[in-house]
Write a protein that holds these residues in place. Structure first.
Motif, PDB file in Angstrom:
ATOM      1  N   LYS A  34      39.169  66.342  -4.659  1.00  0.00           N
ATOM      2  CA  LYS A  34      38.285  65.698  -5.636  1.00  0.00           C
ATOM      3  C   LYS A  34      38.383  64.173  -5.531  1.00  0.00           C
ATOM      4  N   VAL A  35      39.591  63.673  -5.327  1.00  0.00           N
ATOM      5  CA  VAL A  35      39.775  62.226  -5.169  1.00  0.00           C
ATOM      6  C   VAL A  35      39.070  61.763  -3.907  1.00  0.00           C
ATOM      7  N   GLU A  36      39.256  62.484  -2.812  1.00  0.00           N
ATOM      8  CA  GLU A  36      38.665  62.089  -1.530  1.00  0.00           C
ATOM      9  C   GLU A  36      37.138  62.138  -1.580  1.00  0.00           C
ATOM     10  N   GLU A  37      36.588  63.112  -2.290  1.00  0.00           N
ATOM     11  CA  GLU A  37      35.132  63.191  -2.430  1.00  0.00           C
ATOM     12  C   GLU A  37      34.595  62.007  -3.215  1.00  0.00           C
ATOM     13  N   ALA A  38      35.314  61.593  -4.247  1.00  0.00           N
ATOM     14  CA  ALA A  38      34.899  60.421  -5.028  1.00  0.00           C
ATOM     15  C   ALA A  38      34.980  59.157  -4.182  1.00  0.00           C
ATOM     16  N   ILE A  39      36.012  59.063  -3.344  1.00  0.00           N
ATOM     17  CA  ILE A  39      36.158  57.901  -2.457  1.00  0.00           C
ATOM     18  C   ILE A  39      35.012  57.872  -1.460  1.00  0.00           C
ATOM     19  N   THR A  40      34.689  59.025  -0.879  1.00  0.00           N
ATOM     20  CA  THR A  40      33.605  59.116   0.102  1.00  0.00           C
ATOM     21  C   THR A  40      32.269  58.743  -0.532  1.00  0.00           C
ATOM     22  N   ALA A  47      36.769  57.958  -8.839  1.00  0.00           N
ATOM     23  CA  ALA A  47      37.934  58.082  -7.962  1.00  0.00           C
ATOM     24  C   ALA A  47      39.226  57.781  -8.716  1.00  0.00           C
ATOM     25  N   VAL A  48      39.192  56.758  -9.568  1.00  0.00           N
ATOM     26  CA  VAL A  48      40.381  56.404 -10.360  1.00  0.00           C
ATOM     27  C   VAL A  48      40.722  57.538 -11.321  1.00  0.00           C
ATOM     28  N   GLU A  49      39.699  58.097 -11.965  1.00  0.00           N
ATOM     29  CA  GLU A  49      39.937  59.203 -12.897  1.00  0.00           C
ATOM     30  C   GLU A  49      40.492  60.428 -12.165  1.00  0.00           C
ATOM     31  N   ALA A  50      39.942  60.703 -10.986  1.00  0.00           N
ATOM     32  CA  ALA A  50      40.407  61.857 -10.200  1.00  0.00           C
ATOM     33  C   ALA A  50      41.850  61.655  -9.755  1.00  0.00           C
ATOM     34  N   ILE A  83      41.384  53.752  -2.765  1.00  0.00           N
ATOM     35  CA  ILE A  83      40.615  53.474  -3.978  1.00  0.00           C
ATOM     36  C   ILE A  83      40.524  51.972  -4.223  1.00  0.00           C
ATOM     37  N   LYS A  84      41.622  51.268  -3.982  1.00  0.00           N
ATOM     38  CA  LYS A  84      41.614  49.813  -4.178  1.00  0.00           C
ATOM     39  C   LYS A  84      40.626  49.135  -3.250  1.00  0.00           C
ATOM     40  N   ALA A  85      40.427  49.704  -2.058  1.00  0.00           N
ATOM     41  CA  ALA A  85      39.469  49.136  -1.113  1.00  0.00           C
ATOM     42  C   ALA A  85      38.029  49.283  -1.623  1.00  0.00           C
ATOM     43  N   LEU A  86      37.792  50.260  -2.495  1.00  0.00           N
ATOM     44  CA  LEU A  86      36.461  50.477  -3.072  1.00  0.00           C
ATOM     45  C   LEU A  86      36.135  49.488  -4.190  1.00  0.00           C
ATOM     46  N   GLN A  87      37.173  48.927  -4.763  1.00  0.00           N
ATOM     47  CA  GLN A  87      37.021  48.111  -5.964  1.00  0.00           C
ATOM     48  C   GLN A  87      35.978  47.009  -5.767  1.00  0.00           C
ATOM     49  N   PRO A  88      35.043  46.922  -6.711  1.00  0.00           N
ATOM     50  CA  PRO A  88      34.021  45.880  -6.576  1.00  0.00           C
ATOM     51  C   PRO A  88      34.633  44.482  -6.678  1.00  0.00           C
ATOM     52  N   ALA A  89      34.067  43.575  -5.938  1.00  0.00           N
ATOM     53  CA  ALA A  89      34.614  42.212  -5.876  1.00  0.00           C
ATOM     54  C   ALA A  89      34.326  41.382  -7.067  1.00  0.00           C
TER      55      ALA A  89
END
Length: 89
Positions: A34-40, A47-50, A83-89
């Protein structure tokens, strides 16, 4: 094939523990998936919640001996890093 009564009982116990372990391992993998699907999908909030939901499951699997403690820690760390790499700037 087991011959003695104690060996037969041990075989039954092993089979029962194997089923429990399979279930726990599957549950952990489901939470990780579930986490990986949110990241994808690129959804940081989901992703954070998962990951928040997955961390106790991964820790429980390590505590029960399904995976080694270092493996559990590494999984959480790598998911967190992604997940941190996804974080908006």
């Amino acid at each position: 094939m087991a011959n003695t009564t104690s060996a037969k009982k041990a075989t039954r116990k092993i089979a029962a523990r194997t089923e429990v372990n399979k279930s726990r391992r599957s549950r952990m993998r489901t939470f990780i998936r579930k986490v990986e699907e949110a990241i994808t999908a690129g959804d940081h909030k989901v992703a954070v919640e998962a990951l928040t939901a997955a961390q106790p499951e991964i820790a429980r699997a390590a505590q029960k001996g399904i995976v080694h403690a270092n493996v559990a820690s590494r999984k959480v760390s790598r998911l967190n890093h992604r997940i941190k790499a996804l974080q908006p700037a």
